[in-house]
Motif scaffolding. Structure first.
Motif, PDB file in Angstrom:
ATOM      1  N   ASP A  24     -24.213 -46.694 -35.971  1.00  0.00           N
ATOM      2  CA  ASP A  24     -23.758 -47.578 -37.301  1.00  0.00           C
ATOM      3  C   ASP A  24     -24.550 -47.800 -38.537  1.00  0.00           C
ATOM      4  N   LYS A  25     -26.053 -47.607 -38.217  1.00  0.00           N
ATOM      5  CA  LYS A  25     -26.903 -47.764 -39.212  1.00  0.00           C
ATOM      6  C   LYS A  25     -27.605 -46.355 -39.317  1.00  0.00           C
ATOM      7  N   ARG A  26     -27.820 -45.947 -40.221  1.00  0.00           N
ATOM      8  CA  ARG A  26     -28.767 -44.538 -40.587  1.00  0.00           C
ATOM      9  C   ARG A  26     -29.056 -44.508 -41.877  1.00  0.00           C
ATOM     10  N   CYS A  27     -30.167 -43.365 -41.971  1.00  0.00           N
ATOM     11  CA  CYS A  27     -30.719 -43.037 -43.297  1.00  0.00           C
ATOM     12  C   CYS A  27     -30.160 -41.429 -43.085  1.00  0.00           C
ATOM     13  N   LYS A  28     -29.382 -41.458 -44.474  1.00  0.00           N
ATOM     14  CA  LYS A  28     -29.100 -39.972 -44.883  1.00  0.00           C
ATOM     15  C   LYS A  28     -29.919 -39.413 -45.906  1.00  0.00           C
ATOM     16  N   LEU A  48     -29.475 -31.452 -45.106  1.00  0.00           N
ATOM     17  CA  LEU A  48     -29.171 -32.771 -44.743  1.00  0.00           C
ATOM     18  C   LEU A  48     -30.025 -33.156 -43.573  1.00  0.00           C
ATOM     19  N   TYR A  49     -30.688 -34.266 -43.862  1.00  0.00           N
ATOM     20  CA  TYR A  49     -31.483 -35.161 -42.694  1.00  0.00           C
ATOM     21  C   TYR A  49     -31.117 -36.387 -42.348  1.00  0.00           C
ATOM     22  N   ILE A  50     -30.572 -36.681 -41.073  1.00  0.00           N
ATOM     23  CA  ILE A  50     -30.139 -38.071 -40.794  1.00  0.00           C
ATOM     24  C   ILE A  50     -31.015 -38.271 -39.626  1.00  0.00           C
ATOM     25  N   GLY A  51     -31.589 -39.920 -40.099  1.00  0.00           N
ATOM     26  CA  GLY A  51     -32.394 -40.438 -39.103  1.00  0.00           C
ATOM     27  C   GLY A  51     -32.077 -41.725 -38.730  1.00  0.00           C
ATOM     28  N   ASN A  52     -32.281 -42.361 -37.517  1.00  0.00           N
ATOM     29  CA  ASN A  52     -32.088 -44.066 -37.193  1.00  0.00           C
ATOM     30  C   ASN A  52     -33.193 -44.635 -37.433  1.00  0.00           C
ATOM     31  N   VAL A  53     -33.570 -44.849 -38.560  1.00  0.00           N
ATOM     32  CA  VAL A  53     -34.636 -45.763 -39.087  1.00  0.00           C
ATOM     33  C   VAL A  53     -34.304 -46.925 -39.477  1.00  0.00           C
ATOM     34  N   CYS A  58     -36.495 -45.694 -44.828  1.00  0.00           N
ATOM     35  CA  CYS A  58     -35.557 -44.859 -45.485  1.00  0.00           C
ATOM     36  C   CYS A  58     -35.957 -44.146 -46.427  1.00  0.00           C
ATOM     37  N   ASN A  59     -37.028 -43.310 -46.642  1.00  0.00           N
ATOM     38  CA  ASN A  59     -37.485 -42.338 -47.315  1.00  0.00           C
ATOM     39  C   ASN A  59     -37.876 -41.103 -46.840  1.00  0.00           C
ATOM     40  N   CYS A  60     -38.649 -40.277 -47.543  1.00  0.00           N
ATOM     41  CA  CYS A  60     -39.293 -38.932 -47.349  1.00  0.00           C
ATOM     42  C   CYS A  60     -40.096 -39.272 -46.346  1.00  0.00           C
ATOM     43  N   ASP A  61     -41.031 -40.043 -46.374  1.00  0.00           N
ATOM     44  CA  ASP A  61     -41.984 -40.248 -45.326  1.00  0.00           C
ATOM     45  C   ASP A  61     -41.430 -40.653 -43.846  1.00  0.00           C
ATOM     46  N   GLY A  62     -40.499 -41.711 -43.855  1.00  0.00           N
ATOM     47  CA  GLY A  62     -40.102 -41.953 -42.503  1.00  0.00           C
ATOM     48  C   GLY A  62     -38.997 -40.863 -41.865  1.00  0.00           C
ATOM     49  N   VAL A  63     -38.330 -40.181 -42.607  1.00  0.00           N
ATOM     50  CA  VAL A  63     -37.074 -39.477 -42.133  1.00  0.00           C
ATOM     51  C   VAL A  63     -37.345 -37.834 -42.132  1.00  0.00           C
ATOM     52  N   ILE A  64     -37.766 -37.452 -43.190  1.00  0.00           N
ATOM     53  CA  ILE A  64     -38.138 -35.813 -43.667  1.00  0.00           C
ATOM     54  C   ILE A  64     -39.412 -35.379 -42.909  1.00  0.00           C
ATOM     55  N   LEU A  65     -40.505 -36.009 -43.279  1.00  0.00           N
ATOM     56  CA  LEU A  65     -42.090 -35.635 -43.067  1.00  0.00           C
ATOM     57  C   LEU A  65     -42.070 -35.207 -41.393  1.00  0.00           C
ATOM     58  N   PRO A  66     -41.430 -36.380 -40.591  1.00  0.00           N
ATOM     59  CA  PRO A  66     -41.748 -35.868 -39.246  1.00  0.00           C
ATOM     60  C   PRO A  66     -41.093 -34.859 -38.680  1.00  0.00           C
ATOM     61  N   ARG A  67     -40.113 -34.312 -39.514  1.00  0.00           N
ATOM     62  CA  ARG A  67     -39.330 -33.154 -38.910  1.00  0.00           C
ATOM     63  C   ARG A  67     -39.988 -31.816 -39.608  1.00  0.00           C
ATOM     64  N   GLU A  88     -27.250 -45.850 -45.063  1.00  0.00           N
ATOM     65  CA  GLU A  88     -25.799 -46.347 -44.967  1.00  0.00           C
ATOM     66  C   GLU A  88     -25.619 -47.398 -43.674  1.00  0.00           C
ATOM     67  N   ASN A  89     -24.604 -48.215 -43.766  1.00  0.00           N
ATOM     68  CA  ASN A  89     -24.462 -49.347 -42.730  1.00  0.00           C
ATOM     69  C   ASN A  89     -22.859 -49.172 -42.505  1.00  0.00           C
ATOM     70  N   ARG A  90     -22.379 -48.371 -41.770  1.00  0.00           N
ATOM     71  CA  ARG A  90     -21.149 -48.442 -41.549  1.00  0.00           C
ATOM     72  C   ARG A  90     -20.398 -49.023 -40.083  1.00  0.00           C
ATOM     73  N   ASN A  91     -19.247 -49.188 -40.057  1.00  0.00           N
ATOM     74  CA  ASN A  91     -18.960 -49.834 -38.753  1.00  0.00           C
ATOM     75  C   ASN A  91     -18.077 -48.923 -38.049  1.00  0.00           C
ATOM     76  N   THR A  92     -18.360 -48.339 -37.126  1.00  0.00           N
ATOM     77  CA  THR A  92     -17.799 -47.255 -36.347  1.00  0.00           C
ATOM     78  C   THR A  92     -16.640 -47.678 -35.242  1.00  0.00           C
ATOM     79  N   THR A  93     -16.679 -49.214 -34.927  1.00  0.00           N
ATOM     80  CA  THR A  93     -15.807 -49.606 -34.160  1.00  0.00           C
ATOM     81  C   THR A  93     -14.570 -49.685 -34.692  1.00  0.00           C
ATOM     82  N   ILE A  94     -14.339 -50.178 -36.334  1.00  0.00           N
ATOM     83  CA  ILE A  94     -13.206 -50.174 -37.006  1.00  0.00           C
ATOM     84  C   ILE A  94     -12.853 -48.654 -37.041  1.00  0.00           C
TER      85      ILE A  94
END
Length: 186
Positions: A24-28, A48-53, A58-67, A88-94
């Motif tokens: 439901d919550k992710r950094c894109k 496109l890089y998606i991370g659950n942080v 939610c920046n280059c250091d937290g999502v992209i550089l580890p990969r 992004e904060n979305r409600n996948t249940t709905i």
């Protein structure tokens, strides 16, 4: 039997949608290809890089550089400003509930269509057997006889055919009034 089939498909669909691993919550983050920085070429292909942080990472250091840190070692300052990160904060249940409802409505409509397809030959069989070419002559005796027979039978098919006969009588009366008397029915 079709109800059991529809129920089975509905249950399988529900389990498939619920068992998916969605966050439901992710950094894109959308970034250029690492080759664009290494070769000093301007490329239009983006990755496109998606991370659950958490939102603060939610920046280059937290999502992209580890990969891709090993690929662009020493050129992080050139690569990171070209990246766009959004939390992004979305409600996948709905989303799942709406998809399940849409699939359920489609299955109900398909079942109803199947019912109508099966019912159509029964209705048309009687209509084809009793169809006569239209003439301007009144044949009220056959109409009233068929109406009395309809009163004794009470099932749905007879009620539908009775409504069809009633409609045909109204059409016949309308034609007679228009062509013979030149008046309109109200």
């Amino acid at each position: 039997m079709s109800f059991k089939l529809i129920s089975a498909v509905f249950i399988i669909t529900c389990f498939t949608l619920v068992s998916g691993s969605y966050e439901d919550k992710r950094c894109k983050c959308v970034c250029p290809s690492p080759a664009a920085v290494l070769n000093n070429t301007v490329g239009s292909d983006r990755k496109l890089y998606i991370g659950n942080v958490p939102p603060n990472k939610c920046n280059c250091d937290g999502v992209i550089l580890p990969r891709v840190g090993e690929l662009i070692k020493g050129r992080e300052q050139e690569f990171c400003p070209r990246c766009e990160c959004k939390y992004e904060n979305r409600n996948t249940t709905i989303i799942k509930v709406v998809v399940i409802i849409v699939i359920w409505v489609i299955m109900l409509l398909v079942a109803y269509m199947g019912f109508l397809i099966c019912l159509d030959p029964l209705i048309n069989k009687r209509a084809k057997a009793s169809y006569q070419e239209h003439t301007n002559e009144d044949d009220e005796s056959t109409i009233s006889g068929s109406s009395q027979q309809m009163g004794t039978r009470g099932n749905v098919l007879n009620r539908v055919t009775h409504q069809q006969d009633k409609w045909k009588r109204q059409v016949r009366e309308q034609r007679r009034n228009i062509y013979d008397r030149h008046t309109m029915l109200n």
